[in-house]
Design a protein around this motif. Sequence first.
Motif, PDB file in Angstrom:
ATOM      1  N   UNK A   1       0.808  -1.223   0.000  1.00  0.00           N
ATOM      2  CA  UNK A   1       0.000   0.000   0.000  1.00  0.00           C
ATOM      3  C   UNK A   1       0.842   1.275   0.000  1.00  0.00           C
ATOM      4  N   UNK A   2       2.094   1.180   0.430  1.00  0.00           N
ATOM      5  CA  UNK A   2       2.946   2.373   0.508  1.00  0.00           C
ATOM      6  C   UNK A   2       3.715   2.653  -0.781  1.00  0.00           C
ATOM      7  N   UNK A   3       3.544   1.808  -1.791  1.00  0.00           N
ATOM      8  CA  UNK A   3       4.374   1.950  -2.998  1.00  0.00           C
ATOM      9  C   UNK A   3       3.970   3.128  -3.878  1.00  0.00           C
ATOM     10  N   UNK A   4       2.718   3.576  -3.781  1.00  0.00           N
ATOM     11  CA  UNK A   4       2.254   4.674  -4.626  1.00  0.00           C
ATOM     12  C   UNK A   4       1.759   4.208  -5.980  1.00  0.00           C
ATOM     13  N   UNK A   5       1.887   2.924  -6.262  1.00  0.00           N
ATOM     14  CA  UNK A   5       1.381   2.350  -7.520  1.00  0.00           C
ATOM     15  C   UNK A   5      -0.111   2.081  -7.360  1.00  0.00           C
ATOM     16  N   UNK A   6      -0.902   2.329  -8.411  1.00  0.00           N
ATOM     17  CA  UNK A   6      -2.348   2.116  -8.291  1.00  0.00           C
ATOM     18  C   UNK A   6      -2.698   0.706  -7.800  1.00  0.00           C
ATOM     19  N   UNK A   7      -3.609   0.646  -6.868  1.00  0.00           N
ATOM     20  CA  UNK A   7      -3.980  -0.614  -6.231  1.00  0.00           C
ATOM     21  C   UNK A   7      -4.538  -1.618  -7.245  1.00  0.00           C
ATOM     22  N   UNK A   8      -5.320  -1.132  -8.178  1.00  0.00           N
ATOM     23  CA  UNK A   8      -5.925  -1.991  -9.187  1.00  0.00           C
ATOM     24  C   UNK A   8      -4.847  -2.724 -10.010  1.00  0.00           C
ATOM     25  N   UNK A   9      -3.815  -1.970 -10.372  1.00  0.00           N
ATOM     26  CA  UNK A   9      -2.710  -2.544 -11.142  1.00  0.00           C
ATOM     27  C   UNK A   9      -1.943  -3.560 -10.303  1.00  0.00           C
ATOM     28  N   UNK A  10      -1.739  -3.235  -9.043  1.00  0.00           N
ATOM     29  CA  UNK A  10      -1.024  -4.147  -8.148  1.00  0.00           C
ATOM     30  C   UNK A  10      -1.769  -5.465  -8.006  1.00  0.00           C
ATOM     31  N   UNK A  11      -3.080  -5.363  -7.832  1.00  0.00           N
ATOM     32  CA  UNK A  11      -3.906  -6.564  -7.681  1.00  0.00           C
ATOM     33  C   UNK A  11      -3.835  -7.414  -8.949  1.00  0.00           C
ATOM     34  N   UNK A  12      -3.937  -6.763 -10.105  1.00  0.00           N
ATOM     35  CA  UNK A  12      -3.904  -7.480 -11.382  1.00  0.00           C
ATOM     36  C   UNK A  12      -2.605  -8.253 -11.554  1.00  0.00           C
ATOM     37  N   UNK A  13      -1.486  -7.582 -11.298  1.00  0.00           N
ATOM     38  CA  UNK A  13      -0.194  -8.252 -11.482  1.00  0.00           C
ATOM     39  C   UNK A  13       0.033  -9.328 -10.421  1.00  0.00           C
TER      40      UNK A  13
END
Length: 84
Positions: free
Chosen positions: A49-61
Amino acid sequence: MARTIGRIKSVTKRAKQNTANRKAKREYMKNRGSYIPTTHSDVKKRINLESGRPLKKQIRSAKRRVDSKINRKARKLTRTQGST
C-alpha cells in the motif's frame, strides 16, 4: 502434380492452426489470473500500500503472478507423475 497441391493445402491448414493458437494464447494471457480471488493469501502478500502504484494494477499483477506460481506447481507435479 497432385502432390504439390496436397502440400500447399497442408501448409495453409498449418497456417490457420498457427493463427488460431496465437489468438487463443493472446486471450488466455489477457484473462490470466482473473479467476483468483483478491482475498487469496498470496495475492495479499504481493500488495504494498505504501508503494504509490495504483492498487488496481497491483492486484492485477499479483493475481497473474499467483496464477503462474500455481501453474508452475501443477506442471512440476505432472512431470514427476509422468516419469513413474
